[in-house]
Design a protein around this motif. Structure first.
Motif, PDB file in Angstrom:
ATOM      1  N   PRO A   1       0.828  -1.207   0.000  1.00  0.00           N
ATOM      2  CA  PRO A   1       0.000   0.000   0.000  1.00  0.00           C
ATOM      3  C   PRO A   1       0.858   1.251   0.000  1.00  0.00           C
ATOM      4  CG  PRO A   1       0.182  -0.838   2.220  1.00  0.00           C
ATOM      5  CD  PRO A   1       0.935  -1.797   1.345  1.00  0.00           C
ATOM      6  N   ARG A   2       0.247   2.387  -0.270  1.00  0.00           N
ATOM      7  CA  ARG A   2       0.980   3.642  -0.168  1.00  0.00           C
ATOM      8  C   ARG A   2       0.153   4.657   0.613  1.00  0.00           C
ATOM      9  NH1 ARG A   2       0.926   7.983  -4.230  1.00  0.00           N
ATOM     10  NH2 ARG A   2      -0.920   7.868  -5.577  1.00  0.00           N
ATOM     11  N   VAL A   3       0.812   5.745   0.983  1.00  0.00           N
ATOM     12  CA  VAL A   3       0.163   6.770   1.799  1.00  0.00           C
ATOM     13  C   VAL A   3       0.667   8.135   1.353  1.00  0.00           C
ATOM     14  CG1 VAL A   3       1.952   6.693   3.600  1.00  0.00           C
ATOM     15  CG2 VAL A   3      -0.351   7.474   4.195  1.00  0.00           C
ATOM     16  N   ALA A   4      -0.164   9.148   1.514  1.00  0.00           N
ATOM     17  CA  ALA A   4       0.259  10.510   1.179  1.00  0.00           C
ATOM     18  C   ALA A   4       1.272  11.007   2.200  1.00  0.00           C
ATOM     19  CB  ALA A   4      -0.943  11.440   1.154  1.00  0.00           C
ATOM     20  N   ARG A   5       2.163  11.841   1.755  1.00  0.00           N
ATOM     21  CA  ARG A   5       3.086  12.485   2.688  1.00  0.00           C
ATOM     22  C   ARG A   5       2.377  13.605   3.433  1.00  0.00           C
ATOM     23  NH1 ARG A   5       7.199  10.717   5.079  1.00  0.00           N
ATOM     24  NH2 ARG A   5       5.590  11.053   6.648  1.00  0.00           N
ATOM     25  N   LYS A   6       1.737  14.479   2.667  1.00  0.00           N
ATOM     26  CA  LYS A   6       0.995  15.589   3.266  1.00  0.00           C
ATOM     27  C   LYS A   6      -0.424  15.611   2.683  1.00  0.00           C
ATOM     28  CE  LYS A   6       4.805  18.755   4.390  1.00  0.00           C
ATOM     29  NZ  LYS A   6       5.908  17.800   4.192  1.00  0.00           N
ATOM     30  N   TYR A   7      -1.352  16.030   3.490  1.00  0.00           N
ATOM     31  CA  TYR A   7      -2.739  16.120   3.041  1.00  0.00           C
ATOM     32  C   TYR A   7      -3.458  17.174   3.867  1.00  0.00           C
ATOM     33  CZ  TYR A   7      -7.506  14.709   1.787  1.00  0.00           C
ATOM     34  OH  TYR A   7      -8.791  14.707   1.328  1.00  0.00           O
ATOM     35  N   ARG A   8      -4.120  18.057   3.196  1.00  0.00           N
ATOM     36  CA  ARG A   8      -4.917  19.110   3.830  1.00  0.00           C
ATOM     37  C   ARG A   8      -4.131  19.898   4.874  1.00  0.00           C
ATOM     38  NH1 ARG A   8     -11.210  17.822   4.498  1.00  0.00           N
ATOM     39  NH2 ARG A   8     -11.091  20.111   4.596  1.00  0.00           N
ATOM     40  N   GLY A   9      -2.907  20.247   4.478  1.00  0.00           N
ATOM     41  CA  GLY A   9      -2.128  21.186   5.276  1.00  0.00           C
ATOM     42  C   GLY A   9      -1.179  20.597   6.290  1.00  0.00           C
ATOM     43  N   LYS A  10      -1.206  19.266   6.470  1.00  0.00           N
ATOM     44  CA  LYS A  10      -0.311  18.656   7.461  1.00  0.00           C
ATOM     45  C   LYS A  10       0.219  17.318   6.952  1.00  0.00           C
ATOM     46  CE  LYS A  10      -2.634  18.385  11.376  1.00  0.00           C
ATOM     47  NZ  LYS A  10      -2.909  18.338  12.845  1.00  0.00           N
ATOM     48  N   ASP A  11       1.341  16.909   7.556  1.00  0.00           N
ATOM     49  CA  ASP A  11       1.839  15.568   7.288  1.00  0.00           C
ATOM     50  C   ASP A  11       0.772  14.570   7.738  1.00  0.00           C
ATOM     51  OD1 ASP A  11       3.367  12.979   7.811  1.00  0.00           O
ATOM     52  OD2 ASP A  11       4.962  14.221   6.992  1.00  0.00           O
ATOM     53  N   VAL A  12       0.567  13.534   6.945  1.00  0.00           N
ATOM     54  CA  VAL A  12      -0.446  12.535   7.288  1.00  0.00           C
ATOM     55  C   VAL A  12      -0.158  11.888   8.642  1.00  0.00           C
ATOM     56  CG1 VAL A  12      -1.317  10.252   6.630  1.00  0.00           C
ATOM     57  CG2 VAL A  12      -1.210  12.079   4.935  1.00  0.00           C
TER      58      VAL A  12
END
Length: 422
Positions: free
Chosen positions: A204-215
């Motif tokens: 799987p993968r994950v976003a580094r940042k999303y909606r202004g903050k690190d995930v």
């Protein structure tokens, strides 16, 4: 430390001198419990010898919270590189000042009739009342038997041997596996201008940042990292999960294999065989890419829900949409025609606890425990993925895990006085 130490009986022996073993040593020293750390090579060996040059942590620096040793640099939201991580760990090792014997391999541990355990090592024998297995779960690099049939002209290395693109011969490279190591090594080679072929698994993968903050910050706010194994929907099955791929390189960013494909990296499904001329792959590339993206978007959806529930003012952001799709499932690759001259195997490790002769394993050879405490009196594990929480196999959870084990050990201490072995 002297050879005479092998004539002793110890209240506790810790097997492994990485951050997990040193954390337990630190806790036991605080409690005045005598112990000995046995390390097969040198303390912190894997960090010093088995990380590539451009390696960075994938978790933010603020999550580095070894016992009484939090991150103390000036970039808490950044990601320490290889040398910075080693420096952080070496300062912890100096603080612990553990009673450690380096270059001493544990060959067998078994029960004593008088109670406790015999410990046979490469340098002699000693005994103890309790044993902490802190050697982790990444022992034997996995390289499939099909590798034996590949041409001798092809350089083959495992991810734990990879340092940089310069160590590989001229020509294209095949990276096998798309977990954390495989994805990051493929990126490193790609950025260095190598022609890269990547066999993509179902990581799987994950976003580094999303909606202004690190995930990672969002998940921390959501108390995900406090979730224990017994509260996780998968229960103990979560321990078998593959880590999400992302990177802390250059301040942190996503890893998007589809984007790499638009830039010339060639993607295939899972590598299955070599028939003497062609490499063969499962026709599952589309499926594997879609799965990785679904996990990515699912995590972001959970963050969206949390933002709404908490009434948080956060910038809007759309979910990921594929930037590339394979036109067809390619399941063969002519090895000679591809120009591949090297292969980096990034398909993980097998645990090896064959030296521990104790009834603490299930049918797959995996330790059975609750928070590292087994049913065998005086045998414990630490540093395994999801020992208790997500952070157990990382710098963020070892402080809590080591404190719990040290308290348990203290309750079971037979004697804090070293005695001669009878």
């Amino acid at each position: 430390m002297s050879v005479e130490m092998f004539k002793k009986h110890y209240p506790v022996v810790i097997v492994g001198g990485g951050q997990a073993g040193l954390s337990v040593s630190y806790r036991l020293k605080k409690k005045g419990i005598e112990h000995l750390v046995l390390e097969k090579r040198q303390i912190l060996n894997s960090w010093k010898t088995q990380r590539w040059d451009s390696f960075t942590l994938v978790t933010p620096n603020w999550q580095c919270t070894l016992p009484d040793h939090p991150y103390d640099g000036n970039d808490p939201k950044g990601f320490m590189n290889r040398n910075e991580t080693i420096d952080y760990l070496e300062r912890f090792a100096a603080k612990v000042d553990a009673p450690v014997l380096e270059n001493v391999a544990v060959e067998r541990i078994w029960k004593r009739e008088a109670g406790g355990y015999h410990v046979l090592t490469s340098k002699g024998e000693l005994s103890c009342d309790q044993v902490v297995v802190a050697s982790g779960g990444y022992h034997q690099p996995i390289i499939p038997r099909m590798a034996e049939r590949l041409p001798e002209s092809i350089l083959q290395i495992h991810s734990n041997q990879y340092k940089n693109a310069a160590q590989l011969p001229e020509g294209a490279v095949l990276v096998v596996g798309s977990g954390q190591s495989g994805a990051q090594i493929a990126e490193d080679l790609h950025l260095e201008g190598k022609k890269v072929f990547l066999a993509v698994g179902n990581a799987p993968r994950v976003a580094r940042k999303y909606r202004g903050k690190d995930v990672v910050e969002w998940l921390d706010d959501m108390d995900y990292y406090k979730m224990t194994v017994d509260k996780h929907p998968l229960r103990e099955g979560v321990r078998d999960n593959t880590n999400h791929y992302v990177t802390g390189r250059d301040g942190g960013r996503d890893i998007d294999l589809r984007k790499f494909a638009t830039e010339g990296m060639e993607l295939f499904g899972v590598l299955e065989n070599y028939d003497g001329a062609c490499l063969t792959f499962r026709p599952d590339l589309k499926e594997n890419l879609a799965f990785a993206d679904s996990v990515y978007n699912n995590i972001n959806t959970r963050i969206d829900k949390y933002i709404v529930e908490q009434g948080i003012d956060a910038p809007e952001e759309s979910h990921y949409k594929p930037v590339w799709e394979p036109e067809e499932e390619r399941d063969t690759l002519d090895l000679a025609g591809s120009g591949i001259t090297s292969i980096v195997w990034c398909i993980g490790f097998r645990p090896d606890f064959t030296w521990l002769d104790a009834p603490v394993f299930n049918g797959r050879g995996t330790p059975v425990h609750y928070r590292g405490v087994t049913q065998a009196p005086g045998i414990y594990f630490i540093g395994l993925p999801w020992l208790n929480t997500w952070g157990s196999g990382r710098f963020s959870g070892i402080a809590e895990d080591s404190a719990y084990l040290a308290d348990t050990i203290q309750q079971n201490v037979v004697s804090t006085t070293t005695t001669e072995v009878a």
